[in-house]
Write a protein that holds these residues in place. Structure first.
Motif, mmCIF file in Angstrom:
data_model
loop_
_atom_site.group_PDB
_atom_site.id
_atom_site.type_symbol
_atom_site.label_atom_id
_atom_site.label_comp_id
_atom_site.label_asym_id
_atom_site.label_seq_id
_atom_site.Cartn_x
_atom_site.Cartn_y
_atom_site.Cartn_z
ATOM 1 N N THR A 341 -17.528 -4.793 3.544
ATOM 2 C CA THR A 341 -16.836 -5.969 2.987
ATOM 3 C C THR A 341 -16.380 -5.713 1.550
ATOM 4 O O THR A 341 -15.246 -6.035 1.170
ATOM 5 N N LEU A 342 -17.269 -5.128 0.751
ATOM 6 C CA LEU A 342 -16.951 -4.850 -0.652
ATOM 7 C C LEU A 342 -15.818 -3.834 -0.766
ATOM 8 O O LEU A 342 -14.902 -4.004 -1.582
ATOM 9 N N PHE A 343 -15.866 -2.788 0.064
ATOM 10 C CA PHE A 343 -14.847 -1.740 -0.004
ATOM 11 C C PHE A 343 -13.466 -2.299 0.343
ATOM 12 O O PHE A 343 -12.480 -2.011 -0.346
ATOM 13 N N LYS A 344 -13.392 -3.099 1.384
ATOM 14 C CA LYS A 344 -12.096 -3.660 1.779
ATOM 15 C C LYS A 344 -11.578 -4.641 0.730
ATOM 16 O O LYS A 344 -10.375 -4.712 0.448
ATOM 17 N N LYS A 345 -12.494 -5.405 0.147
ATOM 18 C CA LYS A 345 -12.094 -6.370 -0.879
ATOM 19 C C LYS A 345 -11.470 -5.667 -2.081
ATOM 20 O O LYS A 345 -10.475 -6.132 -2.648
ATOM 21 N N GLU A 346 -12.030 -4.521 -2.493
ATOM 22 C CA GLU A 346 -11.575 -3.849 -3.716
ATOM 23 C C GLU A 346 -10.421 -2.870 -3.480
ATOM 24 O O GLU A 346 -9.616 -2.641 -4.386
ATOM 25 N N THR A 347 -10.338 -2.293 -2.284
ATOM 26 C CA THR A 347 -9.279 -1.302 -2.024
ATOM 27 C C THR A 347 -8.151 -1.848 -1.167
ATOM 28 O O THR A 347 -7.070 -1.268 -1.122
ATOM 29 N N GLY A 348 -8.410 -2.959 -0.482
ATOM 30 C CA GLY A 348 -7.385 -3.540 0.372
ATOM 31 C C GLY A 348 -7.317 -2.926 1.753
ATOM 32 O O GLY A 348 -6.422 -3.255 2.534
ATOM 33 N N MET A 349 -8.238 -2.024 2.086
ATOM 34 C CA MET A 349 -8.273 -1.419 3.424
ATOM 35 C C MET A 349 -9.704 -1.086 3.795
ATOM 36 O O MET A 349 -10.577 -1.007 2.924
#
Length: 409
Positions: A341-349
């Motif tokens: 969840t955190l990775f997608k929130k910050e990178t957009g993918m």
């Protein structure tokens, strides 16, 4: 003034090229040292009003003067129209259009009977004086400004003045009231200017802005710093080493992981030792700026949390490793769902999409720069199944690796 916007634009343009400008009222009680303190260093009692003693047969208004003084400094000067007060002059410079050698400086010092201390400061002055090899381009810009001031090219004239300001009859150092200038004055100015330009370069690289970094480098102090060795190649190598260090700092401020910075820095360290001429060194400096800015654009982790930074760094460092979400979560001792969840929130993918994107980017690079077989490229990108690699490549690029390679050939 009807030309106020144009004047501000010209001042800003010249500032970006590290060319000084001043607006001077010769009748004022205080005239700025538009020569960056050169005359005060040589003669403490110099009257800067003498600079505005132009030939009597040329009117002061509607005239652009191209001036070279006896100190090898060039200026462009013109009287601003429509000024309600006393006449004001717009002065561009100083700069030089020639290489100032020690031989020239010794001749000048001998002519003016300068002391050894004055000669030392003279060397420092010219080390940091901006050099403009294409003076015609600068003058074209100024004459276009003149057209804005006076309506058309037919409404103003141009005059060239050489050896401006008459030579001193009495040698400077033989005057009864002569005393050595304070070295700290000029040294402080030089250091302030150098550190300002270096900080501008670092800041531009930290943003990944090539054009801004190139403008900072155009301050020719990067090319004409003090010659510490008689060998010009050794000198340019030394200053390339300094620039490499500055650019490292810029990339660091751009939040690029030291892993990437050290790799690029080491590569340039080897290239620096292969420099064979000053021209070769200057070309390498430009290449360094481009590559460090590109490094920031591709690997900056601005806006990423520490956790995501660690994941991105691990992905960038080894595309052949196990880069699954489960493995990352285990290595970082965090919940896999939280990390996803955190990775997608910050990178957009998603993490999987990010990894695949990086692997295909690397595949494109290898296809463009090597003759490796497609199966080998797939393995270098961390995708041992060549069929899956082909399917993934086509999804991102729109054609298969074989089709892409054929197009290149």
């Amino acid at each position: 003034m009807h030309y106020e916007a144009e004047l501000r634009f010209l001042q800003k343009l010249l500032k970006n090229f590290y060319i000084s400008t001043n607006i001077v009222d010769p009748l004022s009680s205080h005239i700025p040292e538009f020569d960056l303190g050169l005359r005060r260093m040589i003669d403490n009692e110099i009257d800067y009003r003498k600079f505005f003693t132009f030939p009597s047969n040329t009117p002061a208004s509607n005239t652009i003067y191209r001036i070279q003084d006896k100190f090898f400094c060039n200026y462009i000067c013109l009287q601003l129209p429509d000024v309600t007060r006393s006449p004001s002059y717009f002065i561009i410079g100083p700069y030089t259009n020639r290489t100032i050698t020690n031989t020239l400086l010794f001749d000048l010092a001998g002519h003016l009977s300068l002391s050894p201390q004055q000669f030392k400061q003279l060397q420092k002055y010219y080390t940091n004086l901006i050099t403009i090899t294409d003076e015609d381009t600068l003058f074209s810009i100024v004459t276009t400004f003149g057209e804005c001031l006076w309506g058309s090219f037919e409404n103003f004239s141009v005059e060239t003045i050489d050896n401006h300001v008459p030579d001193r009859v009495e040698p400077v150092a033989t005057r009864p009231d002569f005393h050595e200038p304070e070295e700290a004055f000029l040294t402080m100015q030089i250091l302030e200017k150098r550190y300002e330009s270096e900080n501008q370069l670092i800041h531009a690289v930290s943003q990944g802005l090539v054009h801004k970094a190139e403008m900072a480098m155009m301050n020719n102090s990067f090319f004409t710093l003090e010659q510490r060795f008689s060998d010009p190649v050794r000198n340019i190598k030394n200053y390339c080493i300094i620039m490499n260090t500055l650019l490292r700092k810029g990339a660091e401020q751009g939040l690029v992981h030291p892993l990437h910075i050290d790799s690029l820095s080491s590569r340039f360290a080897r290239k620096i030792e292969q420099i064979t001429s000053p021209e070769n060194g200057q070309a390498l400096q430009k290449e360094m700026i481009h590559k460090y800015c590109l490094l920031v654009k591709n690997h900056s982790m601005k806006g990423f949390s520490l956790l995501v930074q660690k994941v991105v760094t691990r992905i960038d460092s080894d595309l052949t490793a196990d880069l699954s979400l489960k493995t990352h979560a285990k290595l970082l001792n965090v919940n896999a769902s939280y990390l996803s969840t955190l990775f997608k929130k910050e990178t957009g993918m998603t993490l999987t999409d990010y990894v695949n994107k990086k692997r295909i980017e690397n595949a494109v690079f290898l296809l463009n720069s090597t003759n490796l077989q497609i199966q080998s490229i797939a393995q270098y990108c961390g995708i041992p199944d060549v069929n899956y690699f082909t399917k993934l490549f086509k999804k991102h690029i729109g054609k298969t690796p074989k089709e892409y390679k054929s197009q290149l050939l």
